[in-house]
Design an enzyme around this catalytic site. Structure first.
Site, PDB file in Angstrom:
ATOM      1  N   VAL A  17      -7.660   1.445  -3.476  1.00  0.00           N
ATOM      2  CA  VAL A  17      -7.320   2.527  -4.393  1.00  0.00           C
ATOM      3  C   VAL A  17      -7.874   2.272  -5.802  1.00  0.00           C
ATOM      4  O   VAL A  17      -8.528   3.133  -6.389  1.00  0.00           O
ATOM      5  CB  VAL A  17      -5.776   2.709  -4.424  1.00  0.00           C
ATOM      6  CG1 VAL A  17      -5.325   3.567  -5.582  1.00  0.00           C
ATOM      7  CG2 VAL A  17      -5.324   3.323  -3.102  1.00  0.00           C
ATOM      8  N   ASP A  36      -7.489  -7.789 -11.557  1.00  0.00           N
ATOM      9  CA  ASP A  36      -6.806  -8.146 -10.299  1.00  0.00           C
ATOM     10  C   ASP A  36      -6.355  -9.603 -10.411  1.00  0.00           C
ATOM     11  O   ASP A  36      -7.066 -10.443 -10.973  1.00  0.00           O
ATOM     12  CB  ASP A  36      -7.758  -7.974  -9.107  1.00  0.00           C
ATOM     13  CG  ASP A  36      -7.001  -7.824  -7.785  1.00  0.00           C
ATOM     14  OD1 ASP A  36      -7.059  -6.719  -7.205  1.00  0.00           O
ATOM     15  OD2 ASP A  36      -6.356  -8.802  -7.343  1.00  0.00           O
ATOM     16  N   LYS A  41     -11.126 -12.055  -5.198  1.00  0.00           N
ATOM     17  CA  LYS A  41     -11.585 -10.658  -5.242  1.00  0.00           C
ATOM     18  C   LYS A  41     -12.465 -10.419  -6.466  1.00  0.00           C
ATOM     19  O   LYS A  41     -13.528  -9.816  -6.367  1.00  0.00           O
ATOM     20  CB  LYS A  41     -10.378  -9.725  -5.244  1.00  0.00           C
ATOM     21  CG  LYS A  41     -10.751  -8.281  -5.476  1.00  0.00           C
ATOM     22  CD  LYS A  41      -9.820  -7.294  -4.843  1.00  0.00           C
ATOM     23  CE  LYS A  41      -9.938  -7.237  -3.349  1.00  0.00           C
ATOM     24  NZ  LYS A  41      -9.009  -6.392  -2.691  1.00  0.00           N
ATOM     25  N   THR A  90       2.287  -1.775  -2.257  1.00  0.00           N
ATOM     26  CA  THR A  90       3.727  -1.532  -2.194  1.00  0.00           C
ATOM     27  C   THR A  90       4.133  -1.590  -0.717  1.00  0.00           C
ATOM     28  O   THR A  90       4.331  -0.564  -0.077  1.00  0.00           O
ATOM     29  CB  THR A  90       4.067  -0.146  -2.799  1.00  0.00           C
ATOM     30  OG1 THR A  90       3.116   0.817  -2.311  1.00  0.00           O
ATOM     31  CG2 THR A  90       4.020  -0.162  -4.299  1.00  0.00           C
ATOM     32  N   CYS A 263      -0.589   2.812   4.796  1.00  0.00           N
ATOM     33  CA  CYS A 263       0.065   4.075   4.432  1.00  0.00           C
ATOM     34  C   CYS A 263       1.003   4.616   5.506  1.00  0.00           C
ATOM     35  O   CYS A 263       2.207   4.662   5.300  1.00  0.00           O
ATOM     36  CB  CYS A 263      -0.995   5.117   4.080  1.00  0.00           C
ATOM     37  SG  CYS A 263      -1.894   4.700   2.579  1.00  0.00           S
ATOM     38  N   ARG A 331      -4.533  -4.404   8.144  1.00  0.00           N
ATOM     39  CA  ARG A 331      -3.100  -4.396   7.813  1.00  0.00           C
ATOM     40  C   ARG A 331      -2.331  -3.485   8.765  1.00  0.00           C
ATOM     41  O   ARG A 331      -2.699  -2.332   8.961  1.00  0.00           O
ATOM     42  CB  ARG A 331      -2.890  -3.906   6.372  1.00  0.00           C
ATOM     43  CG  ARG A 331      -3.244  -4.964   5.352  1.00  0.00           C
ATOM     44  CD  ARG A 331      -3.032  -4.451   3.949  1.00  0.00           C
ATOM     45  NE  ARG A 331      -3.987  -3.412   3.606  1.00  0.00           N
ATOM     46  CZ  ARG A 331      -4.081  -2.866   2.389  1.00  0.00           C
ATOM     47  NH1 ARG A 331      -3.280  -3.264   1.435  1.00  0.00           N
ATOM     48  NH2 ARG A 331      -4.978  -1.936   2.143  1.00  0.00           N
TER      49      ARG A 331
HETATM   50  N1  NAD Z   1      -5.343   1.975   1.245  1.00  0.00           N
HETATM   51  C1  NAD Z   1      -5.175   3.279   1.247  1.00  0.00           C
HETATM   52  O1  NAD Z   1      -5.790   3.990   2.046  1.00  0.00           O
HETATM   53  C2  NAD Z   1      -4.234   3.956   0.260  1.00  0.00           C
HETATM   54  C3  NAD Z   1      -4.327   5.349   0.094  1.00  0.00           C
HETATM   55  C4  NAD Z   1      -3.481   5.972  -0.821  1.00  0.00           C
HETATM   56  C5  NAD Z   1      -2.526   5.217  -1.527  1.00  0.00           C
HETATM   57  N2  NAD Z   1      -2.436   3.870  -1.311  1.00  0.00           N
HETATM   58  C6  NAD Z   1      -1.445   3.130  -2.092  1.00  0.00           C
HETATM   59  O2  NAD Z   1      -2.109   2.497  -3.183  1.00  0.00           O
HETATM   60  C7  NAD Z   1      -1.514   1.240  -3.495  1.00  0.00           C
HETATM   61  C8  NAD Z   1      -2.581   0.147  -3.430  1.00  0.00           C
HETATM   62  O3  NAD Z   1      -3.066   0.060  -2.090  1.00  0.00           O
HETATM   63  P1  NAD Z   1      -4.469  -0.608  -1.741  1.00  0.00           P
HETATM   64  O4  NAD Z   1      -4.775  -0.218  -0.343  1.00  0.00           O
HETATM   65  O5  NAD Z   1      -5.465  -0.324  -2.818  1.00  0.00           O
HETATM   66  O6  NAD Z   1      -4.082  -2.135  -1.777  1.00  0.00           O
HETATM   67  P2  NAD Z   1      -5.127  -3.387  -1.729  1.00  0.00           P
HETATM   68  O7  NAD Z   1      -4.388  -4.492  -1.124  1.00  0.00           O
HETATM   69  O8  NAD Z   1      -6.417  -2.940  -1.130  1.00  0.00           O
HETATM   70  O9  NAD Z   1      -5.407  -3.704  -3.252  1.00  0.00           O
HETATM   71  C9  NAD Z   1      -4.417  -4.020  -4.162  1.00  0.00           C
HETATM   72  C10 NAD Z   1      -4.910  -5.107  -5.097  1.00  0.00           C
HETATM   73  O10 NAD Z   1      -3.885  -5.338  -6.056  1.00  0.00           O
HETATM   74  C11 NAD Z   1      -3.927  -6.728  -6.391  1.00  0.00           C
HETATM   75  N3  NAD Z   1      -2.666  -7.084  -7.043  1.00  0.00           N
HETATM   76  C12 NAD Z   1      -1.470  -7.359  -6.486  1.00  0.00           C
HETATM   77  N4  NAD Z   1      -0.550  -7.590  -7.442  1.00  0.00           N
HETATM   78  C13 NAD Z   1      -1.187  -7.458  -8.631  1.00  0.00           C
HETATM   79  C14 NAD Z   1      -0.783  -7.573  -9.986  1.00  0.00           C
HETATM   80  N5  NAD Z   1       0.486  -7.828 -10.308  1.00  0.00           N
HETATM   81  N6  NAD Z   1      -1.694  -7.384 -10.941  1.00  0.00           N
HETATM   82  C15 NAD Z   1      -2.984  -7.123 -10.625  1.00  0.00           C
HETATM   83  N7  NAD Z   1      -3.433  -6.986  -9.367  1.00  0.00           N
HETATM   84  C16 NAD Z   1      -2.531  -7.143  -8.377  1.00  0.00           C
HETATM   85  C17 NAD Z   1      -4.192  -7.419  -5.085  1.00  0.00           C
HETATM   86  O11 NAD Z   1      -4.753  -8.708  -5.306  1.00  0.00           O
HETATM   87  C18 NAD Z   1      -5.174  -6.453  -4.407  1.00  0.00           C
HETATM   88  O12 NAD Z   1      -6.519  -6.821  -4.639  1.00  0.00           O
HETATM   89  C19 NAD Z   1      -0.371   1.072  -2.498  1.00  0.00           C
HETATM   90  O13 NAD Z   1       0.799   1.529  -3.082  1.00  0.00           O
HETATM   91  C20 NAD Z   1      -0.768   1.995  -1.348  1.00  0.00           C
HETATM   92  O14 NAD Z   1       0.339   2.463  -0.630  1.00  0.00           O
HETATM   93  C21 NAD Z   1      -3.296   3.217  -0.456  1.00  0.00           C
END
Ligand code: NAD
Length: 411
Positions: A17, A36, A41, A90, A263, A331
């Protein structure tokens, strides 16, 4: 062109995202900091390496060279007001309740660098009321910054989807007050296809949870139909195809070995949590989760019966173990549960996935004809099934996707 209200953007979390947002905003002319906590990463992003299918290596390297984007493991301490977008995971904990450790920790880090008149936007999916009751109070308990705006703009990205992306998917936005809303709309209108504003953050948070719950429940329903169809000996796919000829009031979903990713199996848990907090039991959500989670065991039983009741010592190969085709995300992938189920039943399971090198010490191996059974689970477009076809391998297509790989759909 609308006048820009901020020049700097910090994106907290550079995953599926956060990274596309950071890149799109950098291309639109914002000075972007992609922050991050994972040093691995950030190191990869500096070298142009990413698993986000939307982003190319050249793009990452060019934007860094032009100093439009900076990847960092330290949240930047800017002297100017900025937009700070939260895009951290989350997940659910073992009890399937929201695990907000990462969101809380992101808020604490933001509080440490917040400058007066900044805008904080949450894109992470979370329970209804998160912006108002968790993000704002957590930040304000730790920061002295004044006149901070808060908005929510849930991300709907579908990694790997070549038709629908950030530029043509409408974005739902809500602010805690009029100024927050105005600032968030000003920012997203530069690169989001269409903006849909709603009256308050709780509506945006609920809409995000509801749209994914809608998928979870319909997938569970069609998985249940598949169980009935198997017992009664008719084809689920043919039935869905026939039902889909109704030009109104029906939307086709297809059976599968379950739901995966960050999700569909997770977000409904946040809606159920919101409901429970309001004193309501989310019966549909809990049941849908139960049906979908049972699918790997259901499928294992059906495969066993297909192999005349004996899985012991059978060589089974799975094509694709990520949760959906053409991405590397494993995941919550139900393929991993199916592997466990088959192994417990005594089968010797190997798998082939061009996007996954190894999982729990087991490596991806090339498709082979030396098996008793091949299972198409996640058909990545680059998998060539000709070796199975030529050798007349017994194959079951368990995928939800509509392509026909030459074998009848099994579910
Ligand atoms: N993956 C999807 O398709 C998708 C689509 C829509 C919404 N979302 C939502 O978006 C959010 C993020 O999902 P994602 O898939 O991008 O996750 P992800 O795991 O791909 O990326 C999240 C990143 O955040 C980093 N991180 C964790 N804690 C942190 C902190 N305190 N400070 C800085 N970086 C931190 C992690 O190291 C990781 O690289 C979630 O709430 C998810 O539900 C995901």
């Amino acid at each position: 062109m609308v006048e820009r209200l901020f020049n700097n953007l910090i994106v907290v979390g550079q995953g599926y995202v956060g990274l596309p947002l950071a890149v799109n905003a950098a291309k639109s002319g914002y000075k972007v900091y992609g922050f991050d906590i994972s040093s691995e990463k950030i190191q990869e992003l500096k070298l142009g390496i990413t698993n986000s299918p939307e982003i190319t290596k050249n793009e990452l390297l060019d934007l860094q060279k032009q100093k439009k984007i900076e990847f960092t493991t330290t949240i930047p301490n800017l002297s100017e007001k900025s937009i700070i977008v939260i895009a951290v995971p989350t997940p659910l904990n073992v009890e399937r309740k929201p695990d907000l450790y990462m969101l809380n920790s992101a808020c604490k880090l933001i509080a440490g660098v917040l400058v007066d008149q900044s805008l904080v936007v949450n894109e992470s999916t979370s329970y209804i009321g998160t912006l108002r009751n968790l993000i704002k109070p957590t930040i304000e308990s730790l920061s002295l910054a004044k006149n901070i705006s808060y908005a929510v703009a849930p991300e709907r990205i579908d990694p790997g989807n070549t038709k629908w992306g950030m530029h043509n998917t409408p974005r739902i936005i809500a602010g805690l007050d009029d100024l927050s809303m105005k600032q968030a709309v000003n920012f997203y209108s530069e690169f989001a296809g269409q903006i849909h504003t709603v009256s308050k953050p709780e509506v945006a948070e609920a809409a995000k949870l509801f749209e994914n719950t809608f998928r979870q429940v319909n997938i569970a329903l069609v998985n249940e139909l598949s169980i009935v169809a198997n017992m009664m000996d008719f084809s689920t796919h043919e039935t869905i195809g026939a039902a889909a000829t109704k030009p109104f009031g029906f939307m086709p979903f297809f059976p599968s070995i379950g739901v995966g990713g960050h999700c569909i199996p997770v977000d409904p848990g946040y809606l159920a949590f919101s409901a429970e907090n309001a004193g309501v039991e989310a019966r549909f959500i809990n049941l849908a989760n139960e049906v979908n989670s049972s699918m790997p065991a259901v499928v294992r039983a059906r495969i066993k019966s297909y192999l005349n009741g004996d899985l012991n010592g059978k060589q089974i190969q799975i094509a694709g173990i990520t949760y959906k085709p053409d991405i590397s995300d494993i995941r919550e992938s139900p393929a991993l549960d199916l592997i466990k189920e088959l192994k417990i039943a005594g089968a010797a399971v190997s798998w082939h996935d061009p996007f996954v090198k190894d999982y729990e010490g087991q490596q991806s191996v090339a498709l082979t004809s030396e098996v008793d059974l091949g299972l198409i689970v996640t058909p990545h477009s680059q998998i060539d099934f000709s070796i199975w076809k030529k050798a007349n391998v017994k194959v079951l297509d368990l995928s939800a996707n509509s392509n026909n790989y030459g074998w009848p759909k099994f579910l």
